[in-house]
Design an enzyme around this catalytic site. Sequence first.
Site, short mmCIF file in Angstrom:
data_model
loop_
_atom_site.label_atom_id
_atom_site.label_comp_id
_atom_site.label_asym_id
_atom_site.label_seq_id
_atom_site.Cartn_x
_atom_site.Cartn_y
_atom_site.Cartn_z
N ARG A 166 -13.46 -5.43 -12.08
CA ARG A 166 -13.27 -4.79 -10.78
C ARG A 166 -11.80 -4.53 -10.45
O ARG A 166 -11.49 -3.78 -9.52
CB ARG A 166 -13.87 -5.65 -9.66
CG ARG A 166 -15.33 -6.01 -9.86
CD ARG A 166 -15.87 -6.78 -8.67
NE ARG A 166 -17.15 -7.43 -8.96
CZ ARG A 166 -17.87 -8.08 -8.05
NH1 ARG A 166 -17.42 -8.19 -6.81
NH2 ARG A 166 -19.02 -8.65 -8.38
N HIS B 90 0.82 -1.22 0.00
CA HIS B 90 0.00 0.00 0.00
C HIS B 90 0.86 1.27 0.00
O HIS B 90 0.51 2.27 0.63
CB HIS B 90 -0.95 0.01 1.20
CG HIS B 90 -1.90 -1.14 1.24
ND1 HIS B 90 -3.07 -1.16 0.52
CD2 HIS B 90 -1.83 -2.32 1.89
CE1 HIS B 90 -3.71 -2.31 0.74
NE2 HIS B 90 -2.96 -3.04 1.56
N ASN C 140 -10.27 -3.27 2.20
CA ASN C 140 -9.89 -3.31 0.78
C ASN C 140 -11.13 -3.07 -0.07
O ASN C 140 -12.25 -2.98 0.45
CB ASN C 140 -9.28 -4.67 0.42
CG ASN C 140 -7.84 -4.82 0.86
OD1 ASN C 140 -7.08 -3.86 0.88
ND2 ASN C 140 -7.46 -6.04 1.23
N LYS D 67 -20.54 1.03 0.59
CA LYS D 67 -20.99 1.10 -0.79
C LYS D 67 -20.87 2.54 -1.30
O LYS D 67 -21.41 3.48 -0.69
CB LYS D 67 -22.45 0.63 -0.90
CG LYS D 67 -22.66 -0.81 -0.45
CD LYS D 67 -22.09 -1.79 -1.44
CE LYS D 67 -22.51 -3.22 -1.12
NZ LYS D 67 -22.05 -4.19 -2.13
N ASN E 271 -16.27 0.29 -4.00
CA ASN E 271 -16.73 -0.05 -2.66
C ASN E 271 -15.56 -0.37 -1.75
O ASN E 271 -14.44 -0.62 -2.22
CB ASN E 271 -17.67 -1.26 -2.70
CG ASN E 271 -18.98 -0.99 -3.41
OD1 ASN E 271 -19.40 0.17 -3.52
ND2 ASN E 271 -19.62 -2.03 -3.89
#
Length: 554
Positions: A215, A86, A160, A249, A225
């Site tokens: 995605r 990250h 995540n 969401k 999301n």
Amino acid sequence: MPAPSDPTDPVSTQLSSFASSDDVARSDGVLRASNGAPVDTLTASMTAGKHNGSKNISGPIVLQDFTLLDHMAHFDHERIPERVVHAKGAGAFGYFEVTTDFGASVCKADFLQKVGTKTPVAVRFSTVGGESGSADTARDPRGFSIKFYTQEGNWDLVANNTPIFFMRDPFMFPSFIHTQKRNPATHLKDPNMFWDWISLRPESVHQVSVLFSDRGTPNGYRHMNGYGSHTFKNVNAQGEPCYVKYHFKTDQGISNLPADVAGKLAGDDPDYATRDLYNAIGKGEYPSWTMYLQVMTYEQAVEVEFHPFDVTKIWPHSEFPLHEVGRFVLNRNPKDYFTEVEQLAFSPSHMVPGVEPSPDKMLQARLFSYPDAHRHRLGPNYLQIPVNRPIVETALNDYHRDGFMQTVGGNGAPNYFPNSYQGPQPQESKAPTWHRDSISGQVERIDTGDEDNYSQCRAFFRMLSPEEQGRLTDNIAGHLSGAQSFIRKRAIEMFSLVDPEYGQAVESKIEAMSPPDDTLDVHVAELNPPRDIPPAEGPSNTRPCCPYGYIARL
């Protein structure tokens, strides 16, 4: 070259906005050294010797030039270790607002008890495998971490953008991350490393399939999301426990980048997602996400067909529906990226009353690993950094002392416990602070690699439309084609166990590919000055020694 942008957008006008800000108006405008003394120049170092008019011939720089040494020495120490994972990310600040009373029914955390309660939050989005300068649009999972600054302490939900992960046992995490990084010999990304590990650990197939689907390249950070992924335990005010999963969401709607567009942006605007988030907030288009909970009772956890603490699995919404809890809004950009985002530190072990860990193995290991990484990267007092410090008035009322960058100290309080001198005391409560679970059985190592690795991935693959399946297998074939044949074969067999059509599609697309042409049609200039180049010699068969006698291992 910087990516072309609207010269009037918040990113492009940041410096002019600062020039007209209140911070400038409040400042006396005097440049100062780190000790507060005024600085007379930042263009001329102090030297000894004669100065010959316009030629400005002078002697060496003198050691007494503190302004130069102060300026250069701090520059030499500007960088800190980047995150192991990250490393590339963007952050923003805002608030979380409770919108229903459902959260209070399952969790006693104070900030969830009343509809309308607002809690400050800090959020950091990120890619996972790339370095700090890597592209925002790379095919990669996205980090989605939220820090809630509650009156009971900070709660960090380290999430995540996918509800599952590659493995269920933390022992494999370091090796997995090594395969996502660079080959230690070539210093290049290596599809052999990537697919060798994936194909040897089929529990990864569910997450890999999500990663190579649409995605895997979200359209920036605002259109994706967030998922807590792990199973957590919540305890309500009556002491009743349950297991939960957290979902966030996007209120902007899901949007993903086609693979070719993501690849083009990686070259044209590698900071695409960071720019998009900053500009949206700067324009007052504040992004938001609605928070939901899935809830599972202890009784249901015993009865469900899948392992409820397995992070490679989802909880089907048909059995465990979403319940709205609240919404968070991001309405402030960082004033300084390093201060407020690079030093922003999250840990799953930062919990508040009512939120507890489950037996999820991956979660259990992260409780240790995250703060351990922060102590390495930011120092043992990383929680004293303002962006990480709790807002509780008596925060850091503890018996921790000293260490690098200690700024709080004990204000004369005793540094040992127990004591007779009014040092901080544990909070007394009739009810236990933590919920008590009964555990029985043996302590042993259990390899979980063969625990139903395919059924949920099969459902995911068959849920996709034919067009989405086509893009998924296109993306896998393009990446897997770079691996050696025996690894390709093993990976295709893994996909075939999910669904025969899945494996067949990947295999046929790899077979149809032409060998890559790595040559570039670019001009090479003639040698200047012209010269003859003798043939180069290969490595010697003898084992050379360095001047100190160390035998090189070739």
